[in-house]
Design a protein around this motif. Sequence first.
Motif, PDB file in Angstrom:
ATOM      1  N   THR A  23       0.675  -1.341  -0.026  1.00  9.01           N
ATOM      2  CA  THR A  23       0.017  -0.006  -0.149  1.00  9.01           C
ATOM      3  C   THR A  23       0.909   1.084  -0.110  1.00  9.01           C
ATOM      4  O   THR A  23       1.850   1.341   0.638  1.00  9.01           O
ATOM      5  CB  THR A  23      -0.840  -0.051   1.151  1.00  9.01           C
ATOM      6  OG1 THR A  23      -1.822  -1.119   1.272  1.00  9.01           O
ATOM      7  CG2 THR A  23      -1.975   1.176   1.285  1.00  9.01           C
ATOM      8  N   THR A  24       0.520   2.168  -0.943  1.00 10.64           N
ATOM      9  CA  THR A  24       1.272   3.233  -0.983  1.00 10.64           C
ATOM     10  C   THR A  24       0.413   4.500  -0.945  1.00 10.64           C
ATOM     11  O   THR A  24      -0.913   4.465  -1.676  1.00 10.64           O
ATOM     12  CB  THR A  24       2.352   3.501  -1.968  1.00 10.64           C
ATOM     13  OG1 THR A  24       3.020   4.412  -1.871  1.00 10.64           O
ATOM     14  CG2 THR A  24       1.760   3.436  -3.273  1.00 10.64           C
ATOM     15  N   VAL A  25       0.446   5.717  -0.408  1.00  7.45           N
ATOM     16  CA  VAL A  25      -0.521   6.751  -0.238  1.00  7.45           C
ATOM     17  C   VAL A  25       0.011   7.904  -0.893  1.00  7.45           C
ATOM     18  O   VAL A  25       1.052   8.245  -0.824  1.00  7.45           O
ATOM     19  CB  VAL A  25      -0.581   6.937   1.412  1.00  7.45           C
ATOM     20  CG1 VAL A  25      -1.437   8.395   1.672  1.00  7.45           C
ATOM     21  CG2 VAL A  25      -1.088   5.635   1.908  1.00  7.45           C
ATOM     22  N   THR A  26      -0.784   8.756  -1.508  1.00  7.31           N
ATOM     23  CA  THR A  26      -0.797  10.201  -1.854  1.00  7.31           C
ATOM     24  C   THR A  26       0.045  11.105  -0.896  1.00  7.31           C
ATOM     25  O   THR A  26      -0.466  10.997   0.285  1.00  7.31           O
ATOM     26  CB  THR A  26      -1.681  10.685  -2.660  1.00  7.31           C
ATOM     27  OG1 THR A  26      -2.712  10.982  -1.945  1.00  7.31           O
ATOM     28  CG2 THR A  26      -2.197   9.750  -3.926  1.00  7.31           C
ATOM     29  N   ARG A  29      -2.295  12.794   1.410  1.00  7.26           N
ATOM     30  CA  ARG A  29      -3.702  11.913   1.437  1.00  7.26           C
ATOM     31  C   ARG A  29      -4.504  12.826   0.441  1.00  7.26           C
ATOM     32  O   ARG A  29      -5.690  12.626   0.320  1.00  7.26           O
ATOM     33  CB  ARG A  29      -4.233  11.804   2.489  1.00  7.26           C
ATOM     34  CG  ARG A  29      -3.372  11.054   3.398  1.00  7.26           C
ATOM     35  CD  ARG A  29      -3.597   9.560   3.585  1.00  7.26           C
ATOM     36  NE  ARG A  29      -4.720   8.738   3.132  1.00  7.26           N
ATOM     37  CZ  ARG A  29      -4.982   7.597   3.286  1.00  7.26           C
ATOM     38  NH1 ARG A  29      -3.898   6.940   4.244  1.00  7.26           N
ATOM     39  NH2 ARG A  29      -5.813   6.747   2.946  1.00  7.26           N
ATOM     40  N   HIS A  66      -4.787   6.364  -2.653  1.00  8.46           N
ATOM     41  CA  HIS A  66      -3.831   5.456  -2.309  1.00  8.46           C
ATOM     42  C   HIS A  66      -3.861   4.319  -3.295  1.00  8.46           C
ATOM     43  O   HIS A  66      -4.962   4.229  -4.085  1.00  8.46           O
ATOM     44  CB  HIS A  66      -3.783   4.835  -0.932  1.00  8.46           C
ATOM     45  CG  HIS A  66      -5.020   4.136  -0.543  1.00  8.46           C
ATOM     46  ND1 HIS A  66      -6.096   4.730  -0.090  1.00  8.46           N
ATOM     47  CD2 HIS A  66      -5.450   2.960  -0.476  1.00  8.46           C
ATOM     48  CE1 HIS A  66      -7.149   4.022   0.043  1.00  8.46           C
ATOM     49  NE2 HIS A  66      -6.653   2.845  -0.083  1.00  8.46           N
ATOM     50  N   TRP A 104       3.451  11.007  -4.333  1.00  3.30           N
ATOM     51  CA  TRP A 104       3.321  10.073  -3.264  1.00  3.30           C
ATOM     52  C   TRP A 104       4.081  10.480  -2.117  1.00  3.30           C
ATOM     53  O   TRP A 104       5.269  11.043  -2.142  1.00  3.30           O
ATOM     54  CB  TRP A 104       3.910   8.812  -3.869  1.00  3.30           C
ATOM     55  CG  TRP A 104       3.377   8.270  -5.148  1.00  3.30           C
ATOM     56  CD1 TRP A 104       3.852   8.239  -6.594  1.00  3.30           C
ATOM     57  CD2 TRP A 104       2.086   7.581  -5.147  1.00  3.30           C
ATOM     58  NE1 TRP A 104       3.000   7.595  -7.233  1.00  3.30           N
ATOM     59  CE2 TRP A 104       2.042   7.195  -6.408  1.00  3.30           C
ATOM     60  CE3 TRP A 104       1.227   7.054  -4.267  1.00  3.30           C
ATOM     61  CZ2 TRP A 104       0.933   6.388  -6.925  1.00  3.30           C
ATOM     62  CZ3 TRP A 104       0.049   6.229  -4.827  1.00  3.30           C
ATOM     63  CH2 TRP A 104      -0.051   6.119  -6.139  1.00  3.30           C
TER      64      TRP A 104
END
Length: 150
Positions: A23-26, A29, A66, A104
């Motif tokens: 999982t990778t998140v902007t 967010r 994400h 990211w």
Amino acid sequence: MGFHGKDLRRGRHSATGQIYFVTTVTHRRERLFSHWTGAIAVARVIHLFTGLTSARIHAWVLMPDHLHCLIELGDVSLNQCMQQLKSRTAIALNRSTGRSGTVWQSGFHDHALRREEDLKATARYLVANPLRAGLVRSLRDYPFWNAVWL
């Protein structure tokens, strides 16, 4: 005492052939993938990524802020794989939308699947995220996901 991204990376081990739920998140967010133009550009990169690297993406879903994916490593480390994926998707998003800047957050969360974990069940769980988030009533109505078993 808080943890930082580098603390999370300590002890991370990448193994060829290992499958990871990532999982990778902007950045901040931001809901960068709520708009069709940017989301479709990123989805294209994800779709083509397996042909561009030795890693293989088995399943993925792009949420508004994400990305979840199941990645099987080839001859690159998980860190290298994610750096390539995040870089390529950031370039595509910024070009397609005319924006600039960070896409990211640094780092990512990963879970190495154990042999006893069912890969297809994990993929079903992953791609069902839009349903659980209430974005759609049916997965057929959500365009930004894929799995190799389809």
